[in-house]
Design a protein around this motif. Structure first.
Motif, PDB file in Angstrom:
ATOM      1  N   UNK A 199       0.829  -1.194   0.000  1.00 42.84           N
ATOM      2  CA  UNK A 199       0.000   0.000   0.000  1.00 42.84           C
ATOM      3  C   UNK A 199       0.869   1.252   0.000  1.00 42.84           C
ATOM      4  N   UNK A 200       0.244   2.395  -0.271  1.00 42.64           N
ATOM      5  CA  UNK A 200       0.979   3.664  -0.305  1.00 42.64           C
ATOM      6  C   UNK A 200       1.071   4.233   1.109  1.00 42.64           C
ATOM      7  N   UNK A 201       2.186   4.873   1.409  1.00 39.98           N
ATOM      8  CA  UNK A 201       2.354   5.467   2.735  1.00 39.98           C
ATOM      9  C   UNK A 201       1.485   6.720   2.863  1.00 39.98           C
ATOM     10  N   UNK A 202       1.209   7.121   4.074  1.00 37.89           N
ATOM     11  CA  UNK A 202       0.384   8.300   4.327  1.00 37.89           C
ATOM     12  C   UNK A 202       1.186   9.572   4.084  1.00 37.89           C
ATOM     13  N   UNK A 203       0.473  10.685   3.973  1.00 36.67           N
ATOM     14  CA  UNK A 203       1.154  11.966   3.792  1.00 36.67           C
ATOM     15  C   UNK A 203       2.060  12.276   4.985  1.00 36.67           C
ATOM     16  N   UNK A 204       1.590  11.974   6.173  1.00 40.43           N
ATOM     17  CA  UNK A 204       2.397  12.207   7.369  1.00 40.43           C
ATOM     18  C   UNK A 204       3.698  11.416   7.304  1.00 40.43           C
ATOM     19  N   UNK A 205       3.609  10.150   6.884  1.00 43.33           N
ATOM     20  CA  UNK A 205       4.810   9.314   6.779  1.00 43.33           C
ATOM     21  C   UNK A 205       5.719   9.789   5.649  1.00 43.33           C
ATOM     22  N   UNK A 206       5.126  10.284   4.571  1.00 45.62           N
ATOM     23  CA  UNK A 206       5.928  10.800   3.465  1.00 45.62           C
ATOM     24  C   UNK A 206       6.731  12.019   3.905  1.00 45.62           C
TER      25      UNK A 206
END
Length: 701
Positions: A662-669
């Motif tokens: 899955x794609x990482x969250x904006x916070x994690x990015x």
């Protein structure tokens, strides 16, 4: 009175005769194109172009000393008109923009101090400049003072920043910079530039087969400029959604942070911004150079083919893709299962390339529906061969043709082409091989309902060439591994159906040419593994039967691996108008390698079409590294946890082809982007302050 009139007439006649003779003797012809060219210039006589007024600039254009885009005020429309007058490739009418690749500034150490030199030119004359980095910015601002359009300013980190909205591409900054840090290039020139020894490059960018400017796009993510990050990646790689899912990220193995901590999760950040664009409801515009009127045929719609088509179209050429399968994508569609790369994601990405004006003809088989010669007769001036490597290697043991036996790519393609992604399978299956295709096969078998699945590999887990994350995923899903096992025959029943795989136990001897220890059979160790389905996934090679129908088949050199013989820098074959890339040129390799090959071939094809010498830079890196950029330690790094890859739990994914990673969250990015040291050739930031996610501004572009 009469005498006076006669005298005057005589004088006038004499003057007329003299002038008439003089006009013949001293006649100076002026090319009429000069006045036509000057007409389309701004008439400002500003000198920003480097010539003493518009008339001088027009003379330079007609003399071939200046490009149609020489006028920095009139704009691209005027450049197109001038290109039409000169009858030259309108692609040369692209606007020029200044770019600064050095992001080091004051981070590079000083090797000496000298207060008497207050200009970059003066400093450069003293032992090459005060900075330790041989190509680094000296930071005295010669380029800023040279710019008459207020398009460059000194950034907070001590290096010049270009404002593209004000830059007119006059070239004054490039002339003023003694280190050639600032370069003035058109879009096409940027697309065609490959890594060179004198470039300001971070180790990760040097390693990336597509040569993406990794530090720049991570910095853009850090600043919330997601559109800018997408555009940075797309200047080198048009398949960022695909690579964000399937690339094994060799760049991360050279990430400087990895020397003291865990490497930055570069590929997850690429996927984050790629998915951001796809889910935003809009496509970012992709500029293309003016049409050149040149036609190119791309044979093969896989990653190499669509990448080559993408770059050629952006360079202004007319491109048609001819694909044997019903849909474009090549190995990314028919060899990579949907749980890794969903069809709808691939469709969205490829459609963006077709929308640039690329034509696609599917179900067109080379050697059956057309030949290279027939394409030439249809007016295609160059051919790109990106046919991939679809022919599976055989085991070479008795019984491998029994019912229930498959080849790896044959099996994966069958599943990919099935309407419901299902094919008949057995209850116990073995897959022979240790590469990514073998892992894809076993994980697909589990999803199709096979109760027990084995990997049979002649070496140990340590020597498996498959991606580590894929091996781990297979282990989590319940795949069983039979290491140090070399098949010797396939056993069948009276109906000709496979019932078992006999193998010999191996032990590892001395390393072979690949650097891995050679497996040696243990005498008398024959063992039978009961299975009712067997897949062989031990490698592929290109299928070249189409050559039998080619008029110039004897002039197209083939290697012993059935690849097209080519110069690895230029990718031109022994037929001057035929170029190649991807697995057809290198043998089975990474998707990102194929993408890089597609761009490299596009550059050579562009040179061929425009009549230039097909060559590369003598300072080309081509997967090599700049020795001084490789460190052993990176002081000042404070360890921060690497963002883990989010994935579906095994129970939720094992029964269907739903996407696993899955794609990482904006916070994690945001967190991961702040782990990047913002490296250049020598410079890096040991610690970058992290901006709270709520302060991030998402640029819509």
């Amino acid at each position: 009175m009469i005498e006076a009139v006669l005298i005057m007439l005589g004088i006038g006649a004499t003057c007329g005769i003299v002038l008439s003779v003089a006009s013949k003797v001293f006649y100076v012809w002026e090319d009429p194109r000069i006045s036509q060219v000057e007409y389309f210039m701004a008439g400002a006589n500003c000198g920003g172009c480097g010539y003493a007024g518009c008339s001088a600039a027009a003379n330079a254009v007609v003399a071939g000393k200046a490009a149609p885009s020489v006028c920095i005020v009139a704009g691209p429309e005027a450049a197109l008109e001038i290109a039409g007058i000169m009858g030259v490739d309108p692609g040369t009418a692209e606007p020029l923009l200044s770019h600064n690749e050095c992001l080091g500034g004051h981070r590079a150490a000083d090797k000496y101090y000298y207060d008497g030199a207050q200009t970059c030119a003066a400093l450069a004359s003293l032992h090459g400049g005060r900075r330790v980095c041989v190509v680094g910015c000296l930071g005295m601002g010669d380029c800023i003072r040279s710019c008459k359009f207020d398009a460059i300013h000194m950034g907070p980190d001590g290096y010049p920043v270009v404002d593209e909205t004000k830059c007119v591409g006059c070239g004054a900054c490039e002339t003023a910079c003694p280190k050639s840090i600032l370069t003035v290039r058109t879009m096409s020139q940027r697309l065609l530039h490959f890594n060179e020894l004198d470039d300001a490059l971070a180790p990760c960018q040097q390693t990336c087969p597509a040569e993406i400017n990794i530090p720049q796009y991570i910095d853009q993510i850090r600043k919330g400029d997601y559109a800018g990050a997408v555009n940075t990646i797309r200047e080198r790689n048009p398949l960022l959604l695909t690579c964000g899912r399937v690339c094994p990220h060799p760049c991360e193995s050279y990430c400087r942070r990895g020397l003291e901590d865990e490497a930055v999760s570069i590929n997850q950040l690429k996927r984050f911004v790629a998915d951001w664009e796809m889910n935003s409801g809009q496509r970012l515009p992709i500029p293309c150079a003016p049409d050149t009127g040149k036609k190119v045929a791309v044979i093969g719609g896989g990653p190499a083919g669509v990448s080559c088509a993408y770059f050629l179209r952006r360079l202004g050429h007319t491109v048609s893709i001819f694909e044997a399968m019903p849909r474009l994508g090549g190995i990314t569609r028919y060899g990579i299962p949907e749980y890794r790369l969903p069809d709808q994601v691939l469709d969205w990405e490829i459609q963006g390339i077709l929308d640039l004006g690329v034509e696609a003809y599917t179900n067109h088989i080379l050697g059956r529906d057309f030949t290279i010669q027939s394409l030439r007769e249809e007016g295609y001036e160059a051919i790109f061969l990106g046919i991939g490597a679809w022919k599976d290697y055989a085991l070479g043991v008795p019984g491998e043709d029994l019912k229930g036996c498959w080849k790896g790519i044959e099996f994966l393609s069958k599943v990919a082409g099935a309407p419901d992604k299902k094919v008949p399978v057995g209850k116990r299956a073995a897959v022979v091989g240790g590469g990514n295709s073998a892992i894809d096969c076993v994980r697909t078998l589990l999803r199709l309902g096979v109760e027990e699945v084995y990997i049979v590999y002649r070496r140990t887990r340590k020597e498996m060439p498959a991606n580590e994350v894929e091996i781990v995923a297979a282990e989590h899903e319940g795949v069983k591994f039979q290491f140090l096992a070399a098949p010797v025959r396939v056993i069948g029943d009276d109906n000709g159906h496979v019932t078992g795989l006999e193998y010999l136990t191996m032990e590892l001897g001395e390393p072979d040419a690949s650097g891995r220890r050679r497996p040696v059979p243990v005498e008398g160790s024959e063992t039978v593994l009961p299975v009712d389905m067997l897949i062989t996934a031990i490698g592929q090679q290109p299928e070249i039967d189409f050559l039998e129908k080619e008029a110039e088949k004897d002039n197209l050199a083939i290697t012993r691996w059935n690849t097209f013989d080519n110069d690895p820098e230029l990718l031109q074959t022994s037929l001057p108008y035929v170029f190649t890339g991807g697995d057809a040129a290198t043998g089975p390799s990474l998707v990102v390698d194929a993408i890089g090959g597609g761009r490299r071939a596009a550059r050579s094809i562009h040179q061929y079409l425009t009549g230039e010498e097909i060559k590369t830079s003598p300072k080309s890196l081509l997967k090599k590294h700049i020795p001084e950029s490789l460190f052993k330690t990176v002081p000042g790094v404070i360890k921060k946890p690497r963002t883990p890859m989010p994935e579906l739990p095994v129970a939720d994914r094992i029964t269907s082809m739903v996407e696993v990673d899955l794609v990482i969250s904006e916070k994690d990015a945001v967190h991961e982007s702040h782990r990047c040291l913002h490296c250049c050739r020598l410079c890096y930031d040991p610690e970058v302050p992290e901006t709270p996610p709520e302060a991030q501004v998402v640029a819509q572009g």
